[in-house]
Each structure stands twice: as C-alpha cells, then as structure tokens.
Design a protein around this motif. Structure first.
Motif, PDB file in Angstrom:
ATOM      1  N   ALA A  14       0.792  -1.398  -0.019  1.00  0.00           N
ATOM      2  CA  ALA A  14       0.011  -0.080   0.104  1.00  0.00           C
ATOM      3  C   ALA A  14       1.154   1.405   0.018  1.00  0.00           C
ATOM      4  CB  ALA A  14      -0.879  -0.071   1.367  1.00  0.00           C
ATOM      5  N   LEU A  15       0.372   2.247  -0.597  1.00  0.00           N
ATOM      6  CA  LEU A  15       1.152   3.567  -0.699  1.00  0.00           C
ATOM      7  C   LEU A  15       0.314   4.695   0.019  1.00  0.00           C
ATOM      8  CD1 LEU A  15       3.556   5.457  -1.523  1.00  0.00           C
ATOM      9  CD2 LEU A  15       2.152   5.362  -3.877  1.00  0.00           C
ATOM     10  N   VAL A  16       0.868   5.717   0.721  1.00  0.00           N
ATOM     11  CA  VAL A  16       0.242   6.763   1.363  1.00  0.00           C
ATOM     12  C   VAL A  16       1.139   8.103   1.065  1.00  0.00           C
ATOM     13  CG1 VAL A  16      -0.337   7.844   3.581  1.00  0.00           C
ATOM     14  CG2 VAL A  16      -0.235   5.240   3.513  1.00  0.00           C
ATOM     15  N   ASP A  17       0.737   8.794  -0.011  1.00  0.00           N
ATOM     16  CA  ASP A  17       1.372   9.947  -0.451  1.00  0.00           C
ATOM     17  C   ASP A  17       0.194  10.919  -0.857  1.00  0.00           C
ATOM     18  OD1 ASP A  17       2.844  11.577  -2.531  1.00  0.00           O
ATOM     19  OD2 ASP A  17       4.240  10.747  -1.335  1.00  0.00           O
ATOM     20  N   ASP A  18       0.602  12.199  -0.838  1.00  0.00           N
ATOM     21  CA  ASP A  18      -0.437  13.040  -1.172  1.00  0.00           C
ATOM     22  C   ASP A  18      -0.262  13.855  -2.545  1.00  0.00           C
ATOM     23  OD1 ASP A  18       1.784  14.437  -0.916  1.00  0.00           O
ATOM     24  OD2 ASP A  18       0.832  16.338   0.305  1.00  0.00           O
ATOM     25  N   GLN A  19       0.727  12.955  -3.406  1.00  0.00           N
ATOM     26  CA  GLN A  19       0.742  13.301  -4.685  1.00  0.00           C
ATOM     27  C   GLN A  19       0.361  12.484  -5.677  1.00  0.00           C
ATOM     28  OE1 GLN A  19       4.943  14.554  -5.553  1.00  0.00           O
ATOM     29  NE2 GLN A  19       5.232  15.444  -3.614  1.00  0.00           N
ATOM     30  N   SER A  43      -3.934   9.243   0.565  1.00  0.00           N
ATOM     31  CA  SER A  43      -3.496  10.388   0.327  1.00  0.00           C
ATOM     32  C   SER A  43      -3.151  11.261   1.690  1.00  0.00           C
ATOM     33  CB  SER A  43      -4.408  11.425  -0.425  1.00  0.00           C
ATOM     34  OG  SER A  43      -5.557  11.559   0.217  1.00  0.00           O
ATOM     35  N   ASP A  44      -3.528  10.791   2.827  1.00  0.00           N
ATOM     36  CA  ASP A  44      -2.727  11.341   4.149  1.00  0.00           C
ATOM     37  C   ASP A  44      -2.685  10.583   5.195  1.00  0.00           C
ATOM     38  OD1 ASP A  44      -5.282  11.284   5.587  1.00  0.00           O
ATOM     39  OD2 ASP A  44      -6.223  12.877   4.247  1.00  0.00           O
ATOM     40  N   MET A  66       2.377  15.182   4.967  1.00  0.00           N
ATOM     41  CA  MET A  66       0.827  15.176   4.310  1.00  0.00           C
ATOM     42  C   MET A  66       0.091  15.938   5.094  1.00  0.00           C
ATOM     43  SD  MET A  66       0.727  11.049   3.459  1.00  0.00           S
ATOM     44  CE  MET A  66       1.256  10.640   5.098  1.00  0.00           C
ATOM     45  N   PRO A  67      -1.205  16.503   4.489  1.00  0.00           N
ATOM     46  CA  PRO A  67      -2.145  16.982   5.068  1.00  0.00           C
ATOM     47  C   PRO A  67      -2.946  16.243   6.193  1.00  0.00           C
ATOM     48  CG  PRO A  67      -2.861  16.701   2.918  1.00  0.00           C
ATOM     49  CD  PRO A  67      -1.345  16.141   2.874  1.00  0.00           C
ATOM     50  N   ASN A  68      -3.562  16.802   6.929  1.00  0.00           N
ATOM     51  CA  ASN A  68      -4.540  16.242   8.158  1.00  0.00           C
ATOM     52  C   ASN A  68      -3.847  15.491   9.142  1.00  0.00           C
ATOM     53  OD1 ASN A  68      -6.735  17.159   6.397  1.00  0.00           O
ATOM     54  ND2 ASN A  68      -6.704  15.533   5.152  1.00  0.00           N
ATOM     55  N   MET A  69      -2.987  14.559   8.736  1.00  0.00           N
ATOM     56  CA  MET A  69      -2.104  13.670   9.543  1.00  0.00           C
ATOM     57  C   MET A  69      -0.953  13.388   8.898  1.00  0.00           C
ATOM     58  SD  MET A  69      -2.678   9.950  11.610  1.00  0.00           S
ATOM     59  CE  MET A  69      -4.346  10.462  12.387  1.00  0.00           C
TER      60      MET A  69
END
Length: 223
Positions: A14-19, A43-44, A66-69
C-alpha cells in the motif's frame, strides 16, 4: 482495493502519499512485479490508519509530509494498534528529523523518493522478509541525532538487566550495526543461533526490530 491476504501469495503493498502522479508511478512499478500486488493507497495519514486496519497490507510505503495527519503520527498509530504491516518511510531529504522519529516509532527504515526503482523494490522485499532498510552512513547519522537529543536517558534500564551475559554481547554487536551474518562469523556461531538470540533480546526489551534496538542503545547511553 480491499483484497484479503493470501498465505504465500504476493507481497501486498500500500502507498500513502499526497501526490497523485507519484502514487500512479509507484502503482505501475509495484504491479509490474510478479511477487507484488498494489492493494491500496491513501493521500494522508488519517486515511493510512484506516487503510492499515481494513486492508492489512504487508508493506506500507509512507510519505512523511501530508495534510490532516503526517506520516509520523500515522506510523505511531498503526504500530500502537499492533498491526503487522511493515512501514517503509519515503522521504525527499536524507535523515530528515521526522524520518528519524518515524523510525523510532516503529518504521522499518526509509528510502529516498528519488532512489532507483530497483532499490525501492528490493527495500519492499527486505522489510517484508523481516529486516530493515538502512544505509550504513544513514544509520550513523540518525543515531548521532538521538545521542545528542536533550531527551536522552542515562543509566541502564531495568528491563536490560534481564538479558543474559551472552544476550548482552549480542545486543552490543547488533547495536553497532552488525548483521546476523557478521555476528555469526565473529562469534563462531550459526546465523540461526544469532537470529534466535536477537529475537529473544527484542522480546525482553519490548522492541519491534533491530532499528529500534540501535535507537534504544543510544537513547539509554549504552554504547
């Protein structure tokens, strides 16, 4: 994407990134591998925690900012929930302070975002296999940050006293960054024996992996 883990199947990533463009590139890279499956993305950090709980990927590639958290808080929450997903931090800056904190929180190492694709794939396989991804110089610099921290603890922790003399020897060799193979060669032991010692040490000290072992040693002034 919300597939269930299949024993002996591909590594579920899994990938977590805002771009969005970056996520698309990583998705294509992971899906091009026969032994990997891209199962989820976020995304966050808040989405990352929910993703980790519902999808339970084998490896989570986690951005820091990243935004939010952010990725640090997300890593802390995922580890605190006892989830077995291994977390690999993705960062633009080598030895960013937040990256160091994320590793201390339970991440299994970090990879620069501009790393060679083959290196990233190898890193995913490495952390999935139970090891950590850390360049030697990066480890030294990271530990230097911890050793200079005003929050550094002095004195031998109570739980450290539970280690046997042999386990202490193994602890200090591992804390210096030696691999199981290097320790085995130096101590005339099999790698399996060294691995058993390290596993017992981690259990007694309540540590997740060898990266936390190194941080623990420097935080408590044991080296």
């Amino acid at each position: 994407m919300n597939e269930s883990p299949q024993p002996g199947g591909p590594i579920r990533v899994a990938l977590v990134d805002d771009q969005q463009l970056f996520r698309g590139g990583i998705r294509m890279l992971v899906d091009s591998q026969d032994d990997m499956a891209y199962v989820a993305e976020a995304s966050d950090g808040a989405e990352a925690v929910r993703l980790a709980m519902s999808v339970k990927p084998d490896v989570i590639l986690m951005d820091v900012r990243m935004p939010n958290m952010d990725g640090l808080e997300a890593t802390q929450q995922i580890v605190a929930r006892g989830l077995e997903s291994r977390i690999l931090i993705l960062t633009t800056f080598d030895l960013d302070k937040a990256v160091a904190r994320a590793v201390a929180a339970g991440a299994s190492g970090f990879v620069l975002k501009d790393a060679d694709p083959e290196f990233l794939l190898a890193a995913i396989r490495t952390v999935h296999g139970g090891s950590e991804v850390f360049a030697a110089q990066a480890t030294a610099d990271l530990i230097r940050r911890f050793s200079q921290s005003p929050n550094r603890l002095e004195g031998e922790p109570e739980e450290f006293e539970a280690l046997t003399e042999r386990e202490r020897e193994m602890f200090f060799l591992a804390a210096k960054g030696m691999s199981n193979g290097e320790i085995a060669t130096q101590e005339f032991l099999s790698e399996a024996t060294v691995k058993t010692h390290i596993s017992r040490i981690l259990a007694k000290l309540g540590l997740r992996d060898r990266v936390q072992l190194v941080v623990y040693a420097y935080e408590h002034g044991l080296l």
